[in-house]
Design a protein around this motif. Structure first.
Motif, PDB file in Angstrom:
ATOM      1  N   ALA A 183      17.817  -4.591  13.677  1.00  0.00           N
ATOM      2  CA  ALA A 183      18.123  -3.515  12.735  1.00  0.00           C
ATOM      3  C   ALA A 183      19.192  -3.952  11.747  1.00  0.00           C
ATOM      4  O   ALA A 183      19.084  -3.701  10.538  1.00  0.00           O
ATOM      5  CB  ALA A 183      18.571  -2.269  13.498  1.00  0.00           C
ATOM      6  N   LEU A 184      20.217  -4.617  12.232  1.00  0.00           N
ATOM      7  CA  LEU A 184      21.302  -5.077  11.368  1.00  0.00           C
ATOM      8  C   LEU A 184      20.826  -6.142  10.393  1.00  0.00           C
ATOM      9  O   LEU A 184      21.085  -6.057   9.183  1.00  0.00           O
ATOM     10  CB  LEU A 184      22.449  -5.609  12.229  1.00  0.00           C
ATOM     11  CG  LEU A 184      23.685  -6.113  11.512  1.00  0.00           C
ATOM     12  CD1 LEU A 184      24.382  -4.953  10.850  1.00  0.00           C
ATOM     13  CD2 LEU A 184      24.608  -6.780  12.496  1.00  0.00           C
ATOM     14  N   ASN A 220      20.165  -5.534   6.203  1.00  0.00           N
ATOM     15  CA  ASN A 220      20.936  -6.295   5.214  1.00  0.00           C
ATOM     16  C   ASN A 220      20.055  -7.199   4.367  1.00  0.00           C
ATOM     17  O   ASN A 220      20.332  -7.402   3.183  1.00  0.00           O
ATOM     18  CB  ASN A 220      22.023  -7.102   5.906  1.00  0.00           C
ATOM     19  CG  ASN A 220      23.171  -6.227   6.345  1.00  0.00           C
ATOM     20  OD1 ASN A 220      23.518  -5.274   5.663  1.00  0.00           O
ATOM     21  ND2 ASN A 220      23.730  -6.525   7.489  1.00  0.00           N
ATOM     22  N   MET A 221      18.995  -7.738   4.970  1.00  0.00           N
ATOM     23  CA  MET A 221      18.062  -8.528   4.169  1.00  0.00           C
ATOM     24  C   MET A 221      17.351  -7.650   3.141  1.00  0.00           C
ATOM     25  O   MET A 221      17.151  -8.060   1.995  1.00  0.00           O
ATOM     26  CB  MET A 221      17.036  -9.215   5.075  1.00  0.00           C
ATOM     27  CG  MET A 221      17.592 -10.397   5.827  1.00  0.00           C
ATOM     28  SD  MET A 221      16.452 -11.116   7.015  1.00  0.00           S
ATOM     29  CE  MET A 221      15.064 -11.509   6.003  1.00  0.00           C
ATOM     30  N   ALA A 273      19.794  -6.890   0.333  1.00  0.00           N
ATOM     31  CA  ALA A 273      19.958  -8.048  -0.556  1.00  0.00           C
ATOM     32  C   ALA A 273      18.733  -8.231  -1.448  1.00  0.00           C
ATOM     33  O   ALA A 273      18.857  -8.504  -2.654  1.00  0.00           O
ATOM     34  CB  ALA A 273      20.195  -9.305   0.269  1.00  0.00           C
ATOM     35  N   TYR A 274      17.555  -8.058  -0.892  1.00  0.00           N
ATOM     36  CA  TYR A 274      16.327  -8.178  -1.676  1.00  0.00           C
ATOM     37  C   TYR A 274      16.260  -7.084  -2.748  1.00  0.00           C
ATOM     38  O   TYR A 274      15.926  -7.354  -3.903  1.00  0.00           O
ATOM     39  CB  TYR A 274      15.110  -8.093  -0.747  1.00  0.00           C
ATOM     40  CG  TYR A 274      13.796  -8.239  -1.462  1.00  0.00           C
ATOM     41  CD1 TYR A 274      13.344  -9.479  -1.870  1.00  0.00           C
ATOM     42  CD2 TYR A 274      12.999  -7.124  -1.719  1.00  0.00           C
ATOM     43  CE1 TYR A 274      12.136  -9.616  -2.527  1.00  0.00           C
ATOM     44  CE2 TYR A 274      11.795  -7.244  -2.372  1.00  0.00           C
ATOM     45  CZ  TYR A 274      11.362  -8.497  -2.773  1.00  0.00           C
ATOM     46  OH  TYR A 274      10.174  -8.617  -3.431  1.00  0.00           O
ATOM     47  N   GLY A 275      16.579  -5.860  -2.361  1.00  0.00           N
ATOM     48  CA  GLY A 275      16.558  -4.757  -3.330  1.00  0.00           C
ATOM     49  C   GLY A 275      17.587  -4.928  -4.430  1.00  0.00           C
ATOM     50  O   GLY A 275      17.315  -4.629  -5.603  1.00  0.00           O
ATOM     51  N   THR A 276      18.758  -5.417  -4.078  1.00  0.00           N
ATOM     52  CA  THR A 276      19.780  -5.651  -5.096  1.00  0.00           C
ATOM     53  C   THR A 276      19.348  -6.759  -6.051  1.00  0.00           C
ATOM     54  O   THR A 276      19.527  -6.646  -7.273  1.00  0.00           O
ATOM     55  CB  THR A 276      21.114  -6.031  -4.425  1.00  0.00           C
ATOM     56  OG1 THR A 276      21.490  -4.989  -3.526  1.00  0.00           O
ATOM     57  CG2 THR A 276      22.209  -6.215  -5.450  1.00  0.00           C
ATOM     58  N   TYR A 295      24.767   1.531   5.081  1.00  0.00           N
ATOM     59  CA  TYR A 295      24.344   2.296   6.248  1.00  0.00           C
ATOM     60  C   TYR A 295      23.542   1.472   7.241  1.00  0.00           C
ATOM     61  O   TYR A 295      23.303   1.918   8.352  1.00  0.00           O
ATOM     62  CB  TYR A 295      23.540   3.519   5.817  1.00  0.00           C
ATOM     63  CG  TYR A 295      24.411   4.553   5.164  1.00  0.00           C
ATOM     64  CD1 TYR A 295      25.429   5.176   5.885  1.00  0.00           C
ATOM     65  CD2 TYR A 295      24.246   4.908   3.832  1.00  0.00           C
ATOM     66  CE1 TYR A 295      26.244   6.113   5.283  1.00  0.00           C
ATOM     67  CE2 TYR A 295      25.047   5.846   3.227  1.00  0.00           C
ATOM     68  CZ  TYR A 295      26.054   6.445   3.963  1.00  0.00           C
ATOM     69  OH  TYR A 295      26.857   7.371   3.379  1.00  0.00           O
ATOM     70  N   GLY A 296      23.125   0.274   6.864  1.00  0.00           N
ATOM     71  CA  GLY A 296      22.402  -0.588   7.784  1.00  0.00           C
ATOM     72  C   GLY A 296      23.194  -0.962   9.025  1.00  0.00           C
ATOM     73  O   GLY A 296      22.656  -0.910  10.131  1.00  0.00           O
TER      74      GLY A 296
END
Length: 96
Positions: A44-45, A49-50, A53-56, A90-91
C-alpha cells in the motif's frame, strides 16, 4: 509467578496448576499472518507513492505543454498536481 518455577514441576503438576485456556489460545498460531500483514502495508505504501509520483510527472508534462500553447490556463491546470500530491500524503496513512 516466576517462570523458572514451572520448569521444575513435573508434567501432571504443570497441567494441574495451569488455568484452563480458551479455544482461541489453544489453537496453533499461523506464522505467515504477520508477514502478509506487513507485506500488505508495504505494498500500500509503495504503490500509493509510485502512483503519486506518476501522477505528478504526467500532470507536470501536461502543464508544461499547456504553458507553451495557452499560458493563461496554467493556474487552472495545477489541480491535478494537487490531487496527486494528496495521494502522496495520504498514501502512508493507509498502512497505519
Amino acid at each position: 509467578p516466576f517462570w523458572g518455577v514451572k520448569l521444575w514441576l513435573s508434567a501432571p503438576q504443570q497441567a494441574a496448576t495451569r488455568p484452563p485456556t480458551p479455544l482461541a489460545q489453544s489453537m496453533p498460531i499461523e506464522l505467515e499472518a504477520p508477514f502478509w500483514g506487513f507485506m500488505g502495508a508495504t505494498f500500500a505504501l509503495v504503490f500509493s507513492n509510485m502512483g503519486a509520483a506518476y501522477g505528478t510527472g504526467k500532470s507536470g508534462i501536461g502543464i508544461s505543454t499547456l504553458g507553451v500553447g495557452q499560458p493563461e490556463l496554467i493556474m487552472k491546470s495545477i489541480v491535478p498536481v494537487v490531487m496527486a500530491g494528496g495521494v502522496g500524503i495520504y498514501g502512508p496513512l493507509i498502512p497505519v
